[in-house]
Design an enzyme around this catalytic site. Structure first.
Site, mmCIF file in Angstrom:
data_model
loop_
_atom_site.group_PDB
_atom_site.id
_atom_site.type_symbol
_atom_site.label_atom_id
_atom_site.label_comp_id
_atom_site.label_asym_id
_atom_site.label_seq_id
_atom_site.Cartn_x
_atom_site.Cartn_y
_atom_site.Cartn_z
ATOM 1 N N CYS A 107 -49.845 -40.243 -4.166
ATOM 2 C CA CYS A 107 -49.620 -40.501 -5.586
ATOM 3 C C CYS A 107 -49.367 -41.988 -5.818
ATOM 4 C CB CYS A 107 -48.489 -39.623 -6.095
ATOM 5 S SG CYS A 107 -48.488 -39.418 -7.889
ATOM 6 N N HIS A 201 -50.381 -34.607 -3.398
ATOM 7 C CA HIS A 201 -49.107 -34.541 -2.661
ATOM 8 C C HIS A 201 -49.150 -33.516 -1.529
ATOM 9 C CE1 HIS A 201 -46.438 -37.075 -5.130
ATOM 10 N NE2 HIS A 201 -47.112 -36.634 -6.177
ATOM 11 N N GLU A 203 -47.301 -33.441 0.938
ATOM 12 C CA GLU A 203 -45.944 -33.270 1.464
ATOM 13 C C GLU A 203 -45.103 -32.274 0.676
ATOM 14 O OE1 GLU A 203 -45.251 -36.273 -1.819
ATOM 15 O OE2 GLU A 203 -46.874 -35.707 -0.458
#
Length: 289
Positions: A107, A201, A203
């Protein structure tokens, strides 16, 4: 991977945003990254830094070389604003490039690396991308790139952002796009450094995706993506339920998701590929592996 890897996580959330996220999901973006990395590489030493803040110690390239990898988190910072926080974050990334230490960002992390290497960022011309980035498609270069190894010809991923990379810096490679955001994944080289980044994202957990939608419900309504906050809440409830029961095919069907999102191993593909294909070889070349 061996257990003595040393990672640096750089988060650019400002204190108020960091605390709001902790109240929502129990951890900041940097803490999410740190927990994810410890799960991927058990025993790794993970340090955290807040380079956007005024009192953060300046990081010189020779210090950053001691790390095996640097990770840049998402952030509410707008990289096209000439603020002290943005300048400090960009200066930090330039030091990372100068160090030659492999770097990964998601991001705003991708956007920071873009600006640090000479590219540009703007508000997303097509508005928010919220919840999930749909039908991400690797470019021909991306299909052959190790960052996207294992990804199918089109896939979805957790995403929530209102800014995008406008122009990649000279020498960068566009790796993936979709209909909302042209730069979904890229490799950026600057000086001695190599950065792999994504606009989405890998993660995040689905629980964190749902909470991000709730935190940003007002801006999603104002941006015209949804009619009202209740609609955001209903979507978030489905995502939270799928996080609790990822094998619920009915929930995945209602959300239009497949295992590329619901399976954490597949969802984290880019992080795993970065560690395997860039970090480990660089570590070995430096005589650490």
């Amino acid at each position: 991977m061996t257990q003595d890897y040393r990672f640096l996580v750089a988060e650019s959330e400002l204190p108020e945003d960091r605390e709001a996220r902790r109240e929502s999901v129990g951890r900041s973006s940097g803490e999410t990254y740190a927990d994810t990395l410890r799960a991927l590489v058990p025993g790794a030493r993970v340090e955290q830094l807040k380079p956007a803040e005024e009192n953060s110690p300046r990081q010189e390239p020779e210090v950053l070389r001691r790390f095996d990898a640097v990770f840049l988190c998402g952030s509410p910072l707008h990289l096209y604003e000439d603020s002290p926080e943005v300048r400090r974050q960009v200066e930090f990334m330039r030091a990372v490039f100068a160090s030659g230490t492999p770097a990964f960002g998601s991001c705003a992390g991708l956007q920071v690396a873009t600006v640090a290497a000479g590219g540009s960022v703007r508000p997303n011309a097509r508005g928010h991308e919220a919840g999930f980035a749909r039908r991400i498609t690797p470019t021909p270069e991306g299909a052959a790139h190790p960052l996207l190894s294992g990804r199918p010809p089109a896939f979805d991923a957790p995403a929530i952002h209102s800014d995008e990379v406008e122009e990649l810096p000279e020498g960068a490679t566009l790796l993936a796009s979709n209909g909302v955001t042209r730069v979904q994944a890229a490799e950026i080289r600057s000086g001695e450094g190599v950065f792999w980044g994504v606009q989405y994202h890998p993660e995040l957990t689905l629980f964190e995706v749902a909470k991000a939608l709730r935190r940003q419900a007002g801006s999603l309504v104002e941006g015209g993506l949804v009619h009202d906050r209740a609609t955001v809440g209903a979507q978030a409830e489905l995502i939270e339920a799928l996080d609790r029961e990822p094998e619920r095919r009915d929930l995945a069907w209602r959300l239009g998701l497949d295992r590329q999102v619901t399976d954490p191993v597949l969802r984290q593909a880019e992080l795993r590929n970065f560690l395997r294909h860039l970090v480990a070889p660089t570590r070995a070349a430096r005589g650490r592996g």
